[in-house]
Motif scaffolding. Structure first.
Motif, mmCIF file in Angstrom:
data_model
loop_
_atom_site.group_PDB
_atom_site.id
_atom_site.type_symbol
_atom_site.label_atom_id
_atom_site.label_comp_id
_atom_site.label_asym_id
_atom_site.label_seq_id
_atom_site.Cartn_x
_atom_site.Cartn_y
_atom_site.Cartn_z
ATOM 1 N N ALA A 103 1.316 -3.124 13.797
ATOM 2 C CA ALA A 103 1.333 -2.120 14.974
ATOM 3 C C ALA A 103 -0.134 -2.232 15.307
ATOM 4 N N LEU A 104 -0.123 -2.268 16.890
ATOM 5 C CA LEU A 104 -1.419 -2.222 17.856
ATOM 6 C C LEU A 104 -1.349 -0.892 18.721
ATOM 7 N N ASN A 105 -2.547 -0.261 19.117
ATOM 8 C CA ASN A 105 -2.376 0.769 19.952
ATOM 9 C C ASN A 105 -4.101 0.880 20.524
ATOM 10 N N LEU A 111 -9.514 -0.392 20.008
ATOM 11 C CA LEU A 111 -8.276 -0.819 19.296
ATOM 12 C C LEU A 111 -7.778 -0.603 18.071
ATOM 13 N N LEU A 112 -6.583 0.128 17.591
ATOM 14 C CA LEU A 112 -6.325 0.546 16.270
ATOM 15 C C LEU A 112 -5.365 -0.595 15.890
ATOM 16 N N SER A 113 -5.501 -0.740 14.709
ATOM 17 C CA SER A 113 -4.377 -1.762 14.077
ATOM 18 C C SER A 113 -3.884 -1.458 12.822
ATOM 19 N N LEU A 114 -2.797 -1.647 12.293
ATOM 20 C CA LEU A 114 -2.125 -1.583 10.871
ATOM 21 C C LEU A 114 -1.600 -2.802 10.420
ATOM 22 N N TYR A 149 -0.500 -5.432 6.796
ATOM 23 C CA TYR A 149 0.279 -5.219 5.717
ATOM 24 C C TYR A 149 -0.609 -4.861 4.325
ATOM 25 N N GLU A 150 -1.851 -5.135 4.285
ATOM 26 C CA GLU A 150 -2.697 -4.833 3.205
ATOM 27 C C GLU A 150 -3.021 -3.315 3.136
ATOM 28 N N GLN A 151 -2.294 -2.559 3.996
ATOM 29 C CA GLN A 151 -2.360 -1.092 3.975
ATOM 30 C C GLN A 151 -3.592 -0.651 4.473
ATOM 31 N N THR A 152 -4.515 -1.257 5.339
ATOM 32 C CA THR A 152 -5.522 -0.757 5.687
ATOM 33 C C THR A 152 -5.214 -0.654 7.513
ATOM 34 N N VAL A 153 -5.993 0.561 7.912
ATOM 35 C CA VAL A 153 -5.744 0.947 9.469
ATOM 36 C C VAL A 153 -7.379 0.498 10.066
ATOM 37 N N ARG A 154 -7.375 -0.180 10.803
ATOM 38 C CA ARG A 154 -8.655 -0.854 11.287
ATOM 39 C C ARG A 154 -8.916 -0.324 12.695
ATOM 40 N N GLY A 170 5.127 2.055 9.018
ATOM 41 C CA GLY A 170 4.970 2.439 10.368
ATOM 42 C C GLY A 170 4.088 3.457 10.888
ATOM 43 N N LEU A 171 3.288 3.310 12.001
ATOM 44 C CA LEU A 171 2.196 4.068 12.491
ATOM 45 C C LEU A 171 2.597 4.575 14.035
#
Length: 292
Positions: free
Chosen positions: A183-185, A193-196, A198-203, A225-226
């Protein structure tokens, strides 16, 4: 949080959910190939939009919410008028599943991300602008920056790609996630820019320098999902049978919401925060009143 409604909406997975601009309608897309419109707050079926021949995987509103763009496993992108629900036109770039669609905040462009790593941009009237070979692997998310002519893409693979529009020229590559970026937002008017991954981090990435400025890892594995709330104060993270709500300011866990279905396939906040909706593999839509 008070549960307001549970109703059967589609014949299979509910893959996409959006509220209308005034919050009076809820729109859903399903694996049964149709888009449905529901009244709020009595949750009655109003209209079924037919045209796609395979699952409706993704949906996005135009900036003024009078047009809906949908992407499907039938490899097409379709544009619908609202509130009438008439199909304006159908677009196809390649014979690949469309996994993500988005509308530019300016209203000028529509973008789609497809399997095979291809991103395609059209004008709002359906004229082709540029096709971008964003990756060798399937795309999962596309997002326009609200403050510049820029498209972000991600999917299978470690990197987020940034592209100038309409040229399609590469702008930057953001590395750090592993295996896939779900996901990108864009936040803060395009400054973040926020991203999710597969390694379970939100950056969180600064869009001026394109450097990572923050990284958080929720205390639970299995994020699916985010979704960011309309006022950008809360992030909803979905898991099997659970949604967590986290504060964007201090990353504190605000609430956990158990869901009576394992596979959560879509989420939506109403624009005023009055409702939170979840679509599942069990064909149902569940709606809560966060303030109830």
């Amino acid at each position: 949080m008070k549960e307001a409604a549970v109703f059967e909406a589609h014949d299979s997975y509910v893959l996409a959910l959006l509220f209308s601009a005034d919050g009076s309608k809820l729109v859903s897309g399903g694996m049964d190939n149709v888009v449905k419109e529901w009244s709020v707050p009595d949750w009655q079926a109003l209209r079924t939009l037919t045209g796609h021949s395979k699952s409706v995987n993704t949906m996005a509103w135009s900036p003024n919410k009078d047009q809906l763009v949908t992407g499907s496993s039938d490899c097409t992108v379709r544009l619908w008028t609202f509130p009438g629900g008439q199909e304006r036109f159908s677009l196809q770039d390649r014979k690949k599943v469309v996994a993500a669609v988005t509308y530019a905040p300016s209203g000028q462009w529509i973008a789609a991300g497809s399997y095979g790593g291809r991103a395609m941009v059209w004008t709002a009237s359906g004229e082709p602008v540029v096709g971008i070979k964003a990756s060798k692997k399937n795309l999962a998310s596309v997002a326009f920056a609200p403050d510049r002519d820029l498209l972000a893409t991600s999917g299978l693979g470690n990197d987020i790609q940034l592209w100038a529009v309409p040229s399609g020229d590469p702008v930057a590559v953001l590395s750090g996630h592993k295996t896939a970026v779900f996901a990108l937002n864009f936040l803060d008017g395009g400054r973040t820019l926020l991203s999710l991954g597969y390694e379970q981090t939100v950056r969180f990435w600064d869009t001026g320098s394109w450097r990572e400025v923050r990284q958080v890892r929720p205390d639970r594995q299995g994020i699916r999902g985010l979704l960011v709330s309309p006022v950008e104060t809360t992030i909803a993270l979905s898991y099997e049978g659970l949604v967590q709500f986290w504060s964007l300011t201090d990353w504190g866990l605000q609430q956990e919401l158990p869901i009576d279905t394992k596979a959560i396939s879509s989420m939506a906040f109403s624009p005023d925060g009055r409702w939170f909706a979840v679509g599942g593999a069990d064909r149902r839509i569940r709606v809560w009143d966060p303030k109830g």
